[in-house]
Each structure stands twice: as C-alpha cells, then as structure tokens.
Design an enzyme around this catalytic site. Structure first.
Site, PDB file in Angstrom:
ATOM      1  N   SER A  72       0.840  -1.203   0.000  1.00 15.77           N
ATOM      2  CA  SER A  72       0.000   0.000   0.000  1.00 15.77           C
ATOM      3  C   SER A  72       0.876   1.254   0.000  1.00 15.77           C
ATOM      4  O   SER A  72       1.672   1.463   0.926  1.00 15.77           O
ATOM      5  CB  SER A  72      -0.893   0.041   1.252  1.00 15.77           C
ATOM      6  N   HIS A 132      -1.271  -1.264  -4.162  1.00 17.06           N
ATOM      7  CA  HIS A 132      -2.540  -0.897  -3.518  1.00 17.06           C
ATOM      8  C   HIS A 132      -2.546   0.612  -3.296  1.00 17.06           C
ATOM      9  O   HIS A 132      -1.679   1.154  -2.601  1.00 17.06           O
ATOM     10  CB  HIS A 132      -2.666  -1.643  -2.187  1.00 17.06           C
ATOM     11  N   ASP A 182      -4.455   3.651  -1.825  1.00 17.45           N
ATOM     12  CA  ASP A 182      -5.509   3.990  -0.855  1.00 17.45           C
ATOM     13  C   ASP A 182      -6.021   5.410  -1.072  1.00 17.45           C
ATOM     14  O   ASP A 182      -5.303   6.377  -0.852  1.00 17.45           O
ATOM     15  CB  ASP A 182      -4.965   3.865   0.582  1.00 17.45           C
ATOM     16  N   MET A 184      -8.687   8.260  -0.036  1.00 18.79           N
ATOM     17  CA  MET A 184      -9.537   8.632   1.094  1.00 18.79           C
ATOM     18  C   MET A 184     -10.116  10.026   0.863  1.00 18.79           C
ATOM     19  O   MET A 184      -9.380  10.957   0.508  1.00 18.79           O
ATOM     20  CB  MET A 184      -8.719   8.620   2.388  1.00 18.79           C
ATOM     21  N   HIS A 191      -8.211   1.353  -3.919  1.00 18.56           N
ATOM     22  CA  HIS A 191      -9.170   1.143  -2.826  1.00 18.56           C
ATOM     23  C   HIS A 191      -9.854   2.472  -2.544  1.00 18.56           C
ATOM     24  O   HIS A 191      -9.262   3.368  -1.951  1.00 18.56           O
ATOM     25  CB  HIS A 191      -8.387   0.625  -1.608  1.00 18.56           C
ATOM     26  N   MET A 215     -11.977   4.636  -0.628  1.00 19.38           N
ATOM     27  CA  MET A 215     -12.655   4.861   0.639  1.00 19.38           C
ATOM     28  C   MET A 215     -13.366   6.209   0.528  1.00 19.38           C
ATOM     29  O   MET A 215     -12.908   7.242   1.045  1.00 19.38           O
ATOM     30  CB  MET A 215     -11.650   4.846   1.797  1.00 19.38           C
ATOM     31  N   MET A 221     -11.634  -5.885   5.215  1.00  9.91           N
ATOM     32  CA  MET A 221     -10.787  -5.013   6.010  1.00  9.91           C
ATOM     33  C   MET A 221     -10.532  -5.631   7.381  1.00  9.91           C
ATOM     34  O   MET A 221     -11.477  -6.050   8.066  1.00  9.91           O
ATOM     35  CB  MET A 221     -11.451  -3.648   6.200  1.00  9.91           C
ATOM     36  N   GLY A 228      -8.961   4.218   7.096  1.00  4.50           N
ATOM     37  CA  GLY A 228      -8.640   5.635   7.316  1.00  4.50           C
ATOM     38  C   GLY A 228      -7.174   5.866   7.571  1.00  4.50           C
ATOM     39  O   GLY A 228      -6.635   6.920   7.238  1.00  4.50           O
ATOM     40  N   PHE A 229      -6.509   4.846   8.152  1.00  5.32           N
ATOM     41  CA  PHE A 229      -5.102   5.063   8.501  1.00  5.32           C
ATOM     42  C   PHE A 229      -4.294   3.767   8.365  1.00  5.32           C
ATOM     43  O   PHE A 229      -4.837   2.669   8.556  1.00  5.32           O
ATOM     44  CB  PHE A 229      -4.986   5.586   9.943  1.00  5.32           C
ATOM     45  N   GLY A 230      -3.005   3.914   8.051  1.00  5.05           N
ATOM     46  CA  GLY A 230      -2.112   2.764   8.078  1.00  5.05           C
ATOM     47  C   GLY A 230      -1.597   2.579   9.489  1.00  5.05           C
ATOM     48  O   GLY A 230      -1.875   3.377  10.387  1.00  5.05           O
ATOM     49  N   GLY A 231      -0.853   1.501   9.704  1.00  7.85           N
ATOM     50  CA  GLY A 231      -0.186   1.283  10.986  1.00  7.85           C
ATOM     51  C   GLY A 231      -1.085   0.856  12.131  1.00  7.85           C
ATOM     52  O   GLY A 231      -0.689   0.923  13.293  1.00  7.85           O
ATOM     53  N   ASP A 278      -6.747  -6.539   4.236  1.00  2.00           N
ATOM     54  CA  ASP A 278      -6.098  -5.225   4.234  1.00  2.00           C
ATOM     55  C   ASP A 278      -6.141  -4.602   5.627  1.00  2.00           C
ATOM     56  O   ASP A 278      -7.219  -4.325   6.150  1.00  2.00           O
ATOM     57  CB  ASP A 278      -6.857  -4.339   3.232  1.00  2.00           C
ATOM     58  N   GLY A 279      -4.936  -4.437   6.212  1.00  2.21           N
ATOM     59  CA  GLY A 279      -4.882  -3.750   7.507  1.00  2.21           C
ATOM     60  C   GLY A 279      -4.134  -4.573   8.542  1.00  2.21           C
ATOM     61  O   GLY A 279      -4.613  -5.624   8.942  1.00  2.21           O
ATOM     62  N   GLY A 280      -2.976  -4.053   8.949  1.00  2.00           N
ATOM     63  CA  GLY A 280      -2.216  -4.725  10.010  1.00  2.00           C
ATOM     64  C   GLY A 280      -1.523  -5.999   9.578  1.00  2.00           C
ATOM     65  O   GLY A 280      -1.207  -6.860  10.403  1.00  2.00           O
ATOM     66  N   GLY A 293       1.177  -2.037   4.200  1.00  2.00           N
ATOM     67  CA  GLY A 293       1.721  -0.684   4.020  1.00  2.00           C
ATOM     68  C   GLY A 293       2.917  -0.475   4.933  1.00  2.00           C
ATOM     69  O   GLY A 293       4.071  -0.528   4.504  1.00  2.00           O
ATOM     70  N   SER A 294       2.628  -0.306   6.232  1.00  2.00           N
ATOM     71  CA  SER A 294       3.714   0.038   7.165  1.00  2.00           C
ATOM     72  C   SER A 294       4.724  -1.094   7.317  1.00  2.00           C
ATOM     73  O   SER A 294       5.914  -0.836   7.514  1.00  2.00           O
ATOM     74  CB  SER A 294       3.131   0.423   8.534  1.00  2.00           C
TER      75      SER A 294
HETATM   76  C1  DX5 Z   1      -6.507   1.671   5.582  1.00  2.00           C
HETATM   77  C2  DX5 Z   1      -6.042   1.225   4.194  1.00  2.00           C
HETATM   78  C3  DX5 Z   1      -5.008   0.149   4.265  1.00  2.00           C
HETATM   79  C4  DX5 Z   1      -3.742   0.582   5.015  1.00  2.00           C
HETATM   80  C5  DX5 Z   1      -2.845  -0.608   5.245  1.00  2.00           C
HETATM   81  O1  DX5 Z   1      -7.632   2.493   5.453  1.00  2.00           O
HETATM   82  O2  DX5 Z   1      -7.119   0.766   3.422  1.00  2.00           O
HETATM   83  O3  DX5 Z   1      -4.670  -0.252   2.932  1.00  2.00           O
HETATM   84  O4  DX5 Z   1      -3.063   1.563   4.250  1.00  2.00           O
HETATM   85  O5  DX5 Z   1      -1.761  -0.141   6.025  1.00  2.00           O
HETATM   86  P1  DX5 Z   1      -1.045  -1.115   7.085  1.00  2.00           P
HETATM   87  O6  DX5 Z   1      -0.536  -2.279   6.274  1.00  2.00           O
HETATM   88  O7  DX5 Z   1       0.051  -0.263   7.650  1.00  2.00           O
HETATM   89  O8  DX5 Z   1      -2.079  -1.518   8.076  1.00  2.00           O
HETATM   90 ZN    ZN Z   2      -6.548  -0.191   1.548  1.00  2.00          ZN
END
Ligand code: DX5
Ligand code: ZN
Length: 224
Positions: free
Chosen positions: A15, A39, A41, A43, A72, A74, A142, A147-150, A180-182, A202-203
């Site tokens: 991401s 990916h 993202d 928003m 993606h 959002m 999800m 809304g946020f990575g990490g 997707d996420g974590g 992502g992170s």
């Molecule tokens: C969150 C995004 C995810 C996020 C993943 O709203 O849709 O794609 O960027 O980031 P990590 O892998 O750091 O959870």
């Molecule tokens: Zn995403």
C-alpha cells in the site's frame, strides 16, 4: 488493463499510503521485484476521517510502474470518480458496500473496463456482500477500520474470511479475496490460512529499513 494474475493465486499488494509521497516513484521502484499489485488507498475525508490522494497521483505514478493498480476507494461517492481513475491509469477499483448503490457501482465500473472490487469494513457482516460475489472480481475484507495505516490487525475478521473462501470455492467463483490492515510477518500466515489470497501491507513494507527485504519476508511468511 494490466493482467491481475490468475484468480486465487497469491498476490502481495504493497500500500503506497505508507510510502514517502515526496519520492513515491522511487519508493515504488525500489520494491518492484516483490510487488504483484500496487494498492492505492484513496480517502475522501468523508467516508473515512482522513484525506490521501486521487486521480492526479495515479496519473503521475502510472508511467513509473508496470504493476496492477489496485485502487481502494474509501469514498462516500465513488461512482463520481470511477472514470477519472480509469483514465488516470487505475486497473481495478474497489468500492465499499457501506456506501450503498453497490449494484450500479459494479455495473459502472464494469462498463469502464475496470476490474471490480467490493470492500467490507470489519463490522460489516458477510451476508451484506454475499449477494454480489458472482458480480465482482475481488472481495476486500478489512482487518482494520479504514482511514489510517499502521493499525492493529483485527483477528476476529478471520471468520468472515473463512466464510468467504467457503462460498468462493463452493460456487467455483473466479474471485480474489484480499485482506487489508495490520498485515505483517505474523498476521500474513493467519490471513492466508483463513483463505485470503491477496495481502495488502503498508507500514510493514514502507515502514521497514529495507522495504524490498521486508516485502520478501512477508511473501515467505504468507507461505509458511
Ligand atoms: C486503511 C487502508 C489500508 C492501510 C494498510 O484504510 O485501506 O490499505 O493503508 O496499512 P497497514 O498495512 O500499515 O495496516
Ligand atoms: Zn486499503
């Protein structure tokens, strides 16, 4: 459209939200050897409490990557922007079932020649997306609230992944299941074990000191 690869095969989708946007093309190039999909993202600050990027960034990045752009969306009104993303170079667009109008959004994306994805938040029941499985190419489940990575992986979403995989296999659907996420080296095998075949990270990748190596470790962990 760039070939997304055979449905059901493993794909890693870094991401870009976690990348340094000031050097985005370089960061994307650096991990290309371990990238299947990219990916993206998007928003809108309305569907989610954050604003990220839109078609201009997709258009700028397109010449620098030959990978499948997995966008993606959002966004509360994704239908207004599908054509702009397609023209900018998006290969697939994923809309959230929570925004409503799913049937016409799928039709609009299909008519534009996009690969069509449907996303569900952690607290959205599988029954809400189940009626659309035959009409989409990608189901995005999800494992964080968008809304946020990490953020921290929500393991209780795995029962939804298991249900989705059972339906896809029983109905023999040509459908990818993306989580997707974590996602990191410990949660990747959990998600794949539950039935996901596309992992977004992502992170865990762009936050690492060696992103290419981190992406390779994720790929290995997913197979473990
Ligand atoms: C969150 C995004 C995810 C996020 C993943 O709203 O849709 O794609 O960027 O980031 P990590 O892998 O750091 O959870
Ligand atoms: Zn995403």
């Amino acid at each position: 459209m760039i070939d997304p690869g055979p449905p059901g095969t493993f794909r890693l989708a870094p991401s870009i939200l976690a990348a340094d946007f000031g050097e985005l093309a370089a960061r994307v190039h650096e991990i290309d050897a371990e990238t299947d999909w990219l990916h993206v993202d998007v928003m809108d600050g309305h569907f989610v409490p954050n604003v990220s990027i839109g078609p201009p960034v997709v258009r700028s990045l397109r010449p620098y990557s030959t990978r499948f752009f997995d966008c993606h969306l959002m966004m509360t009104e994704p239908g207004r922007y599908l054509e702009a993303f397609k023209k900018a170079g998006a290969d697939g667009c994923t809309v959230h079932v929570e925004v409503g109008g799913t049937k016409s959004l799928i039709e609009d994306a299909r008519a534009l020649g996009l690969r069509v994805g449907l996303a569900a938040n952690p607290d959205t029941p599988f029954q809400q997306v189940a009626p659309f499985l035959g009409d989409i190419d990608l189901l995005l489940l999800m494992t964080v609230f968008p809304g946020f990575g990490g953020q921290t992986f929500m393991g209780d979403v795995m029962s939804k992944v298991v249900s989705a995989r059972r339906e896809v296999d029983q109905q023999r659907l040509a459908l990818d299941i993306e989580v997707d996420g974590g996602i990191d080296v410990s949660t990747a095998p959990v998600a794949v074990g539950a039935g996901a075949n596309v992992l977004v990270a992502g992170s865990a990748i762009f936050g690492a000191s060696e992103p290419l190596e981190a992406a390779h470790s994720l790929r290995e962990a997913a197979r473990s």
